[in-house]
Enzyme design. Structure first.
Site, PDB file in Angstrom:
ATOM      1  N   LYS A  31       0.814  -1.217   0.000  1.00 10.90           N
ATOM      2  CA  LYS A  31       0.000   0.000   0.000  1.00 10.90           C
ATOM      3  C   LYS A  31       0.850   1.271   0.000  1.00 10.90           C
ATOM      4  CE  LYS A  31      -4.108  -2.094   0.372  1.00 10.90           C
ATOM      5  NZ  LYS A  31      -5.119  -2.047  -0.706  1.00 10.90           N
ATOM      6  N   GLU A  70      -9.893   5.706   2.943  1.00  9.68           N
ATOM      7  CA  GLU A  70     -10.683   4.611   3.496  1.00  9.68           C
ATOM      8  C   GLU A  70      -9.705   3.483   3.785  1.00  9.68           C
ATOM      9  OE1 GLU A  70     -10.022   4.795   0.351  1.00  9.68           O
ATOM     10  OE2 GLU A  70      -9.466   2.719  -0.046  1.00  9.68           O
ATOM     11  N   SER A 103       1.690  -9.657  -0.640  1.00  4.15           N
ATOM     12  CA  SER A 103       1.376  -8.226  -0.612  1.00  4.15           C
ATOM     13  C   SER A 103       1.614  -7.573   0.740  1.00  4.15           C
ATOM     14  CB  SER A 103      -0.077  -8.010  -1.052  1.00  4.15           C
ATOM     15  OG  SER A 103      -0.945  -8.801  -0.260  1.00  4.15           O
TER      16      SER A 103
HETATM   17  C1  LIG Z   1      -1.617  -6.888   2.598  1.00  2.24           C
HETATM   18  C2  LIG Z   1      -2.776  -6.615   1.717  1.00  2.24           C
HETATM   19  N1  LIG Z   1      -2.904  -7.275   0.570  1.00  2.24           N
HETATM   20  C3  LIG Z   1      -3.936  -7.063  -0.264  1.00  2.24           C
HETATM   21  C4  LIG Z   1      -4.936  -6.185   0.051  1.00  2.24           C
HETATM   22  C5  LIG Z   1      -6.089  -6.025  -0.894  1.00  2.24           C
HETATM   23  O1  LIG Z   1      -6.100  -4.850  -1.613  1.00  2.24           O
HETATM   24  P1  LIG Z   1      -5.737  -4.811  -3.135  1.00  2.24           P
HETATM   25  O2  LIG Z   1      -6.618  -5.779  -3.835  1.00  2.24           O
HETATM   26  O3  LIG Z   1      -6.024  -3.404  -3.538  1.00  2.24           O
HETATM   27  O4  LIG Z   1      -4.314  -5.138  -3.287  1.00  2.24           O
HETATM   28  C6  LIG Z   1      -4.854  -5.446   1.233  1.00  2.24           C
HETATM   29  C7  LIG Z   1      -5.893  -4.477   1.573  1.00  2.24           C
HETATM   30  O5  LIG Z   1      -6.056  -3.983   2.621  1.00  2.24           O
HETATM   31  C8  LIG Z   1      -3.741  -5.677   2.087  1.00  2.24           C
HETATM   32  O6  LIG Z   1      -3.624  -5.017   3.239  1.00  2.24           O
END
Ligand SMILES: Cc1ncc(COP(=O)(O)O)c(C=O)c1O
Lengths: 395, 258
Positions: free
Chosen positions: A89, A111, A377
């Protein structure tokens, strides 16, 4: 076929800007200026330097021996969990705060679901000296409390949202209302590849550093820039958009998006949008949306706050409809098990969201010489309470 | 057939009082009673809200009434069913107001056709942008002589206002301040400057001011800069709570007997 957005923010028939007139001025300004700003040399230099020295990029591309053994193929983990603030993020919030400053905005709203985007926004606001207000569903405030505490420590105000399902969708509604009420001084840092044009494209561009690095890192490690698979979880779709970005128009790379099936796709407690949704309009863009036949948005469910959203970004809706992307889903339990497995085999505790991507490894038949990249992620610190609760019930 | 909104403005172009309520609230079947009572007490225009689960342009009062209406079971299908014979009872112009997604799921053409069969005169769909309306929907709306009403705000540029003016049939909905519905009234210098700026543009369209109008005093003030005003949240608040809905509507409307 081009899988990027066109100049009006459309990915095929998805995208656009379906906004009330009250948002027109701000969205119009962004549409007209975002490319010029983010393509300017001064912006690029500043963005790059901050990604490197502040966020800690490039994030490693780590060859996982043990997952590779287990799945009889070659598995690399893209370590977005090692970024400052613990997830991908931060890539987007660094980009957007630089943009907000150039637009002369002094107040930032966001948000958040899992709280990762909230923390990443509070972080860049602290650094930039801008006021920061984060909207978070009351359910998420409870289940991601470490992140709430972090946001507060970083100087942000966290507003618990009590409407609807009290999760990400409702936090987004409330942030939009805030922007309508404060159009002049405020920039809204949307945390995923959703929202009216130009947000999906802008967020994807800021996150595209993930796939840019994957290409360079693979080249150095295996002598070719393109893997056979890129696998990422999809909430709104920002980490997936960033992981896919530089492979979108390369058909040899299979793009696998993993949605949250919750308790099971057909249990009524799920967030698997492509399987349960139809084309519809929410939060300013036309995309796939979980809804009733009367067009009311259905409340989604996932154990993972970051995936607990009834839509997906328009890029992904188009990847799904054109079959450029392969869409899989993982249940709560599959994700929890995958998180435990990675923790105990590799010593990496992933975020619950990322664990959905890892769970998909069980659902794909790989060839021994395939090169597979899974985007981790984020890290799992924020989910410890959920993990512990689960392990108590299964033991 | 002539559009009733157009006819209204030919007969009367000052002190237009338009009332918004959410269909299905407070009770599922109050729709017809509310409309008839409003007409009886002098409402010049009525905006019937089609509730949506995620009304981002609305403040807390309309959010709550929408949530309650949906819980009561309101749908666009049901609303059309309730309004089927409304033209036997009232002649006041009727406007349907709601968000794009439910209308899209109903089917735009189908929706417009239904409106025309029943005798609905216009629509307000806040998240249907001007550009999309112009390129995709205008022709359909015109076929069924439906006026689609556009909003302008203090942020809207003169150039855009001119464009909206050209595309408008019915009237222009002037949002009184940068806000969601139900904002607290605060007629400040900035707002007056905005009202006066628009007044001086000599637009061809009639203008009604909405958002933050709650009683006869704020109504009169808005009317001094426009052709009339729209009351939503204050009306919803007035019909919330104990008592017959008909009485509550009458009580509210008595404030505007001049
Ligand atoms: C670690 C992590 N991965 C994935 C996501 C999902 O979001 P996005 O689909 O935008 O990557 C989030 C959302 O809060 C997150 O914190």
């Amino acid at each position: 076929m081009n899988y990027q957005s066109d100049e009006n923010g459309y990915y095929g028939s998805f995208g656009g800007a379906f906004i009330p007139e009250m948002m027109h001025q701000n969205i119009d300004q962004l549409q007209n200026s975002y490319i010029d700003i983010i393509e300017s040399k001064s912006f690029k230099d500043e963005f790059k330097l901050l990604l490197q020295d502040y966020a800690g990029r490039p994030s490693p591309l780590y060859y996982s021996d043990r997952l590779s053994d287990q799945y009889k193929t070659h598995i690399y983990l893209k370590r977005e969990d090692l970024n400052h603030t613990g997830s991908h993020k931060i890539n987007n919030t660094i980009g957007q705060i630089l943009l907000a400053k150039r637009l002369g905005k002094t107040r930032i709203i966001a948000e958040t679901g899992a709280g990762q985007h909230g923390v990443a926004t509070a972080t860049v606001c602290a650094r930039a000296g801008l006021e920061c207000i984060v909207y978070m569903g009351a359910v998420d405030v409870a289940r991601q409390s470490p992140n709430v505490e972090k946001m507060k420590m970083l100087g942000a105000e966290v507003r618990a949202v009590q409407s609807g399902s009290k999760t990400l969708k409702d936090a987004t509604n409330e942030a939009i209302r805030d922007w309508i009420n404060n159009p002049v001084d405020t920039h809204y840092i949307i945390g995923s590849a959703v929202g009216p044009h130009p947000y999906p494209d802008m967020v994807a561009r800021f996150q595209s550093v993930i796939s840019e690095e994957i290409r360079e890192q693979l080249k150095a490690k295996v002598g070719r820039e393109t893997p056979d698979y890129v696998i990422a979880c999809v909430g709104g779709g920002s980490n997936a958009a960033g992981s896919f970005y530089h492979f979108l128009n390369e058909p040899s790379v299979k793009l696998v998006a993993v949605e949250a099936a919750g308790k099971g796709v057909n249990t009524g407690e799920s967030a698997a949008t492509t399987q349960l949704g139809k084309p519809g309009i929410l939060h300013g863009s036309r995309s796939l949306l979980m809804q009733t036949s009367d067009g009311q948005v259905v409340e989604p469910y996932s154990i993972s706050a970051g995936l607990d959203y009834p839509g997906i970004g328009p890029m992904h809706a188009n990847l799904y409809t054109t079959q450029r992307g392969q869409f899989l889903s993982a249940t709560d339990t599959e994700a929890l098990e995958a998180a435990l497995y990675l923790s105990q085999k590799e010593g990496i505790i992933p975020a619950l969201e990322s664990a959905h991507a890892l769970a998909a490894l069980n659902k794909i038949e790989f060839k021994p010489d395939d090169i597979v990249v899974v985007n981790v992620s984020g890290r799992g610190d924020k989910d410890m309470e959920t993990f512990l609760k689960y392990f108590q019930t299964v033991k | 057939m002539e559009n009733r909104i157009t006819e209204l403005f030919i007969k009367k172009d000052k002190q237009i009082l338009s009332i918004y309520f959410t269909a299905g609230y407070p009770e599922l079947n109050d729709t017809k009673t509310i409309i008839s009572t409003l007409e009886k007490h002098g409402a010049d225009l009525i905006e019937v809200g089609m509730p949506f689960s995620d009304p981002v342009a609305d403040g807390i009062v309309i959010q709550k009434s929408s949530e309650a209406a949906l819980e009561n079971g309101m749908t666009i299908h049901l609303l059309f069913e309730q309004l089927k014979e409304i033209r036997k009872h009232v002649s006041v112009p009727l406007i349907l107001m709601g968000y794009l997604n439910p209308v899209m799921q109903f089917g735009i053409e189908n929706f417009c056709k239904k409106c025309s069969e029943i005798g609905i005169d216009g629509t307000i769909i806040p998240d249907l942008p001007l550009e999309v309306y112009e390129s995709e929907y205008k022709a359909i709306f015109e076929t069924y002589s439906l006026s689609n009403i556009f909003l302008i705000t203090p942020q809207t540029s003169d150039e855009r206002i001119r464009k909206i003016d050209r595309l408008s049939s019915g009237f222009i909905y002037m949002v009184s301040s940068s806000s969601t519905t139900g904002a607290k009234e605060a007629v400040d210098q900035e707002q007056i400057a905005y009202f006066e700026r628009i007044d001086k543009m000599c637009l061809r369209s009639k203008r009604l001011i909405g958002f933050g109008i709650s009683d006869n005093r704020t109504f009169q003030r808005a009317c001094s800069y426009s052709n009339g005003a729209i009351i939503g949240s204050a009306f919803i608040t007035a019909i919330t709570g104990d008592g017959e809905v008909e009485n509550k509507v009458s009580q509210f409307m008595k404030k505007f007997d001049s």
